[in-house]
Design a protein around this motif. Structure first.
Motif, short mmCIF file in Angstrom:
data_model
loop_
_atom_site.label_atom_id
_atom_site.label_comp_id
_atom_site.label_asym_id
_atom_site.label_seq_id
_atom_site.Cartn_x
_atom_site.Cartn_y
_atom_site.Cartn_z
N THR A 142 4.17 -9.40 7.50
CA THR A 142 3.21 -8.34 7.26
C THR A 142 3.58 -7.18 8.15
OG1 THR A 142 1.49 -10.00 6.85
CG2 THR A 142 0.75 -7.73 7.24
N GLU A 143 3.66 -6.00 7.55
CA GLU A 143 4.07 -4.82 8.32
C GLU A 143 3.43 -3.56 7.74
OE1 GLU A 143 8.20 -2.72 9.88
OE2 GLU A 143 8.30 -4.28 8.38
N VAL A 144 3.01 -2.68 8.64
CA VAL A 144 2.46 -1.38 8.25
C VAL A 144 3.10 -0.33 9.14
CG1 VAL A 144 0.36 0.04 8.15
CG2 VAL A 144 0.26 -2.36 7.48
N ASP A 145 3.43 0.80 8.55
CA ASP A 145 3.99 1.91 9.32
C ASP A 145 3.07 2.20 10.50
OD1 ASP A 145 4.42 4.62 10.25
OD2 ASP A 145 5.51 5.03 8.38
N VAL B 214 0.86 -1.18 0.00
CA VAL B 214 0.00 0.00 0.00
C VAL B 214 0.90 1.23 0.00
CG1 VAL B 214 -0.25 0.01 2.52
CG2 VAL B 214 -1.98 1.14 1.10
N TYR B 215 0.49 2.20 -0.81
CA TYR B 215 1.27 3.42 -0.98
C TYR B 215 0.44 4.64 -0.60
CZ TYR B 215 4.42 0.45 -3.66
OH TYR B 215 5.30 -0.54 -4.04
N ASP B 216 1.08 5.57 0.04
CA ASP B 216 0.47 6.85 0.35
C ASP B 216 1.34 7.92 -0.28
OD1 ASP B 216 -1.07 8.89 1.35
OD2 ASP B 216 -0.39 8.68 3.42
N ALA B 217 0.80 8.63 -1.24
CA ALA B 217 1.54 9.66 -1.97
C ALA B 217 2.85 9.11 -2.54
CB ALA B 217 1.81 10.86 -1.07
N GLY B 218 2.80 7.88 -3.05
CA GLY B 218 3.95 7.27 -3.70
C GLY B 218 4.93 6.59 -2.77
N THR B 219 4.72 6.67 -1.47
CA THR B 219 5.61 6.05 -0.50
C THR B 219 4.97 4.76 0.02
OG1 THR B 219 6.49 8.18 0.19
CG2 THR B 219 6.78 6.34 1.73
N CYS B 220 5.71 3.66 -0.02
CA CYS B 220 5.21 2.40 0.50
C CYS B 220 5.12 2.49 2.02
CB CYS B 220 6.12 1.24 0.09
SG CYS B 220 5.50 -0.37 0.64
N ILE B 221 3.91 2.29 2.55
CA ILE B 221 3.71 2.40 4.00
C ILE B 221 3.32 1.05 4.61
CG2 ILE B 221 3.23 4.85 4.00
CD1 ILE B 221 0.32 2.67 4.54
N GLY B 222 3.21 0.01 3.78
CA GLY B 222 2.89 -1.31 4.31
C GLY B 222 3.02 -2.38 3.25
N GLU B 223 3.28 -3.63 3.72
CA GLU B 223 3.39 -4.75 2.80
C GLU B 223 3.06 -6.05 3.47
OE1 GLU B 223 7.34 -5.45 1.34
OE2 GLU B 223 8.15 -5.76 3.33
N CYS B 224 2.65 -7.00 2.66
CA CYS B 224 2.45 -8.38 3.08
C CYS B 224 3.26 -9.22 2.11
CB CYS B 224 0.97 -8.77 3.04
SG CYS B 224 0.68 -10.49 3.48
N HIS B 225 4.34 -9.81 2.61
CA HIS B 225 5.27 -10.56 1.77
C HIS B 225 4.96 -12.05 1.85
CE1 HIS B 225 9.07 -12.63 0.79
NE2 HIS B 225 9.16 -11.68 -0.10
N TYR B 226 5.13 -12.73 0.70
CA TYR B 226 4.96 -14.18 0.66
C TYR B 226 6.11 -14.80 -0.11
CZ TYR B 226 3.26 -13.51 -4.13
OH TYR B 226 3.17 -13.16 -5.46
N SER B 227 6.37 -16.07 0.17
CA SER B 227 7.36 -16.85 -0.57
C SER B 227 6.60 -17.91 -1.35
CB SER B 227 8.34 -17.53 0.39
OG SER B 227 9.02 -16.58 1.17
N ALA B 228 6.96 -18.07 -2.61
CA ALA B 228 6.29 -19.06 -3.45
C ALA B 228 7.15 -20.32 -3.51
CB ALA B 228 6.09 -18.50 -4.85
N GLY B 229 6.48 -21.46 -3.35
CA GLY B 229 7.20 -22.72 -3.45
C GLY B 229 6.31 -23.88 -3.09
N SER B 230 6.63 -25.04 -3.62
CA SER B 230 5.90 -26.28 -3.33
C SER B 230 4.40 -26.15 -3.55
CB SER B 230 6.18 -26.74 -1.90
OG SER B 230 7.55 -26.92 -1.69
N GLY B 231 4.00 -25.39 -4.56
CA GLY B 231 2.58 -25.25 -4.87
C GLY B 231 1.79 -24.41 -3.89
N ALA B 232 2.50 -23.62 -3.07
CA ALA B 232 1.82 -22.80 -2.07
C ALA B 232 2.54 -21.46 -1.93
CB ALA B 232 1.80 -23.51 -0.71
N TRP B 233 1.80 -20.49 -1.43
CA TRP B 233 2.40 -19.21 -1.06
C TRP B 233 2.43 -19.17 0.46
CZ3 TRP B 233 -0.52 -15.12 -4.49
CH2 TRP B 233 -0.12 -15.27 -5.82
N ILE B 234 3.60 -18.91 1.00
CA ILE B 234 3.78 -18.84 2.45
C ILE B 234 3.87 -17.37 2.83
CG2 ILE B 234 5.26 -19.44 4.39
CD1 ILE B 234 6.26 -21.82 2.57
N ILE B 235 2.87 -16.88 3.56
CA ILE B 235 2.89 -15.49 4.02
C ILE B 235 3.81 -15.44 5.23
CG2 ILE B 235 1.57 -13.56 4.95
CD1 ILE B 235 -0.84 -14.59 3.37
N ASP B 236 4.95 -14.76 5.07
CA ASP B 236 5.96 -14.77 6.12
C ASP B 236 6.21 -13.42 6.80
OD1 ASP B 236 7.38 -13.50 4.06
OD2 ASP B 236 8.51 -15.30 3.58
#
Length: 80
Positions: free
Chosen positions: A38-41, A14-36
């Protein structure tokens, strides 16, 4: 604020005025996405931003027929 799914960076963000203020990262592998991670300012707390980011990753995975495995504690809470 603008929410984006960024598969090339394996995240939703998520971006506010072009600045990333949060993200939810995942790793792809073995037929699944692992959400590892999540962070928000902290300045943007209490707005359900993190929840929306986790849900965005889960919805994208579902649309592709990919299983989601929540690993970070917040994703476990949201997806349980």
């Amino acid at each position: 604020m603008e929410y984006r799914f960024e598969p090339e960076r394996q995240r939703s963000a998520v971006y506010d005025a072009g600045t990333c203020i949060g993200e939810c990262h995942y790793s792809a592998g073995s037929g699944a996405w692992i959400i590892d991670h999540t962070e928000v300012d902290p300045a943007y707390g209490g707005r359900s931003i993190a929840r929306r980011l986790v849900e965005m990753v889960a919805q994208e995975a579902q649309a592709r027929g990919i299983q989601v495995i929540p690993l970070c504690s917040y994703a476990v809470k949201v997806l349980s």
